[in-house]
Enzyme design. Structure first.
Site, mmCIF file in Angstrom:
data_model
loop_
_atom_site.group_PDB
_atom_site.id
_atom_site.type_symbol
_atom_site.label_atom_id
_atom_site.label_comp_id
_atom_site.label_asym_id
_atom_site.label_seq_id
_atom_site.Cartn_x
_atom_site.Cartn_y
_atom_site.Cartn_z
ATOM 1 N N SER A 8 32.859 55.608 38.614
ATOM 2 C CA SER A 8 32.508 54.201 38.520
ATOM 3 C C SER A 8 31.092 53.913 39.036
ATOM 4 O O SER A 8 30.158 54.581 38.625
ATOM 5 C CB SER A 8 33.565 53.393 39.251
ATOM 6 O OG SER A 8 33.614 52.123 38.709
ATOM 7 N N HIS A 44 41.104 52.516 34.663
ATOM 8 C CA HIS A 44 39.916 52.839 35.452
ATOM 9 C C HIS A 44 40.335 53.540 36.752
ATOM 10 O O HIS A 44 40.813 52.888 37.675
ATOM 11 C CB HIS A 44 39.221 51.506 35.771
ATOM 12 C CG HIS A 44 37.905 51.642 36.430
ATOM 13 N ND1 HIS A 44 36.781 52.114 35.782
ATOM 14 C CD2 HIS A 44 37.516 51.374 37.709
ATOM 15 C CE1 HIS A 44 35.760 52.111 36.616
ATOM 16 N NE2 HIS A 44 36.180 51.675 37.798
HETATM 17 C C1 GCU Z 1 33.069 46.733 38.894
HETATM 18 C C2 GCU Z 1 31.711 46.758 38.229
HETATM 19 C C3 GCU Z 1 31.479 48.074 37.480
HETATM 20 C C4 GCU Z 1 31.731 49.240 38.396
HETATM 21 C C5 GCU Z 1 33.105 49.117 39.008
HETATM 22 C C6 GCU Z 1 33.463 50.176 40.064
HETATM 23 O O1 GCU Z 1 34.064 46.675 37.929
HETATM 24 O O2 GCU Z 1 31.635 45.650 37.369
HETATM 25 O O3 GCU Z 1 30.165 48.133 36.969
HETATM 26 O O4 GCU Z 1 31.554 50.457 37.740
HETATM 27 O O5 GCU Z 1 33.216 47.887 39.670
HETATM 28 O O6 GCU Z 1 32.590 50.731 40.711
HETATM 29 O O7 GCU Z 1 34.667 50.352 40.282
#
Ligand code: GCU
Length: 429
Positions: free
Chosen positions: A259, A401
């Site tokens: 992420s 995710h």
């Molecule tokens: C949020 C953010 C993303 C990121 C994510 C994470 O959703 O909008 O850009 O990648 O957090 O780090 O879990």
């Protein structure tokens, strides 16, 4: 007259509607607008590069500086005097399966800012081993229930979850994120794992702390580095230590991140070519996914929620992704000729899995300059397929995710293939 008044009244509305559409989040593939990616091999002066040399000497530095100027900001060149303290070495950690080392890097003559590296290595290896290096979100102690890991005392972004109270870790936080880190399986396959809490380098929040690494560098400008660049800088400092550790094969360090930390891993490997492999897991917008595809998170979402991750110039591209002089395929191209792996998850629409895949695909022309195969096809694969047999790897996992054991199964196989690691036993999907 009437027409003129009506026209005048409708103008702001039209502008407003236009702006809203341009920054709106879309998760319907049919509504993805057409886009043209900037040519990765076309120099700023309009020439096509077709040799490795021209790529390395001309186009590559241009792309690095475009990312610095418009997206991540410029990492200061000054080297800080680093004090390295090896705090603990346990030769019999994890029931005799691991050597556990904890090393602290101090970046000034004070006791902060500092960065704690947790390093696990397989026991009984005579030769130096390949290592995955990754930042973590909630402290080194969160990655494994191992009672020997020092509990982080720093501020944590999330609160009232996984044993964190008042933004501080407690004993209940130990191993709270262990499902993301199959340490024993990595060790069994002959790999080490080095990890650092992202907040040791820079806290993940708008207002900077005096203990952040930013505090040690001079005043900001519009292309001042944001947190992603700071975290990437921290990965390079961890690498400075790893190259000195005789048990680590410094030529086989894979930098990995999930992420936002996947965004940092990509940028770290773009700037620091000592990283032999890069793995991006669900890194999304600002990482591996194409800015120009209006699917999932947009630049406007990032600049609204987490502007401090980027440089100030980045805000100009809110709703104007097509004006960016680079796109994510160019970031991945900066990793060539080194192996790179991009991983997505079906339900992680916010990160735009297809955009991540296409960025990896369109990095191909640069790998081709080195006679290396990128992704074979631009056909978005089915979930569960291992789409990349070449130097650019990709998988789409079922689910949301997350960083899971299944993702690691693919990463370890990819690393086995490219690092030619002898142990391939154990650990099935
Ligand atoms: C949020 C953010 C993303 C990121 C994510 C994470 O959703 O909008 O850009 O990648 O957090 O780090 O879990």
């Amino acid at each position: 007259m009437k027409t003129i008044i009506l026209f005048a009244l409708s103008m702001p509305l039209l502008c407003f509607v236009g702006y809203a559409q341009e920054t709106e989040t879309n998760e319907d593939e049919r509504k993805v607008s057409a886009y043209i990616l900037p040519e990765v091999l076309l120099t700023n002066s309009g020439e096509i590069v077709n040799t490795k040399k021209a790529w390395e000497n001309v186009r590559r530095p241009e792309i690095v500086s475009l990312f610095e100027q418009h997206i991540y900001g410029k990492t200061p060149a000054a080297k800080l005097p680093v004090r390295v303290v090896v705090n603990t070495v346990d030769q019999q950690a994890l029931n005799g399966r691991a050597v556990r080392k904890q090393i602290t890097l101090y970046f000034s003559d004070k006791d902060k800012p500092k960065m704690d590296i947790l390093l696990y290595l397989p026991v009984g290896e005579r030769k130096p081993v390949p290592v995955f290096l990754a930042l973590n979100f909630e402290g080194n102690h969160s990655i494994h229930a191992d009672p020997g890991i020092t509990l982080s005392e720093r501020w944590m972004r999330y609160d009232q979850v996984r044993g964190i109270t008042g933004h501080r870790a407690t004993e209940a936080s130990r191993g709270a994120r262990a499902e993301r880190w199959p340490v024993e399986e990595m060790l069994a396959r002959g790999y080490g794992l080095a990890t650092v809490y992202q907040g040791d380098i820079e806290l993940d929040r708008r207002d900077r702390s005096p203990d952040d690494i930013h505090a040690l560098f001079p005043k900001p400008g519009p292309d001042d580095w944001g947190s992603i660049a700071a975290w990437a800088w921290g990965l390079s400092r961890a690498m400075d230590y790893l190259v000195t550790d005789k048990q680590v094969d410094a030529g086989k360090v894979a930098v990995m991140g999930h992420s936002r930390l996947g965004k940092a891993a990509l940028w770290a490997a773009a700037l620091d070519q000592r990283f032999a492999m890069t793995i991006s897991n669900n890194s999304g917008e600002g990482g591996a996914s194409l800015y120009r595809r209006n699917f999932g998170e947009r630049v406007a979402d990032l600049t609204r929620a987490v502007p401090y991750w980027f440089c100030k110039n980045f805000i100009k591209y809110s709703g104007r992704e097509n004006d960016l002089p680079v796109d994510a395929h160019a970031l991945i191209a900066l990793l060539a000729p080194r192996p790179v792996y991009v991983a997505s998850a079906v339900e992680d629409t916010w990160a735009d899995p297809k955009g991540e895949f296409l960025a990896a695909f369109h990095a191909g022309p640069v790998y081709k300059l080195y006679n290396l195969a990128g992704l074979e096809s631009d056909q978005f694969p089915e979930a569960g397929q291992d789409a990349g047999k070449g130097v650019v790897g990709y998988h789409l996992r079922k689910g949301d995710h997350e960083l899971t054991r299944v993702d690691w199964w693919y990463f370890l196989n990819f690393a086995d293939r490219h690092f030619k690691t002898r142990k391939t036993k154990a650990f099935s999907k």
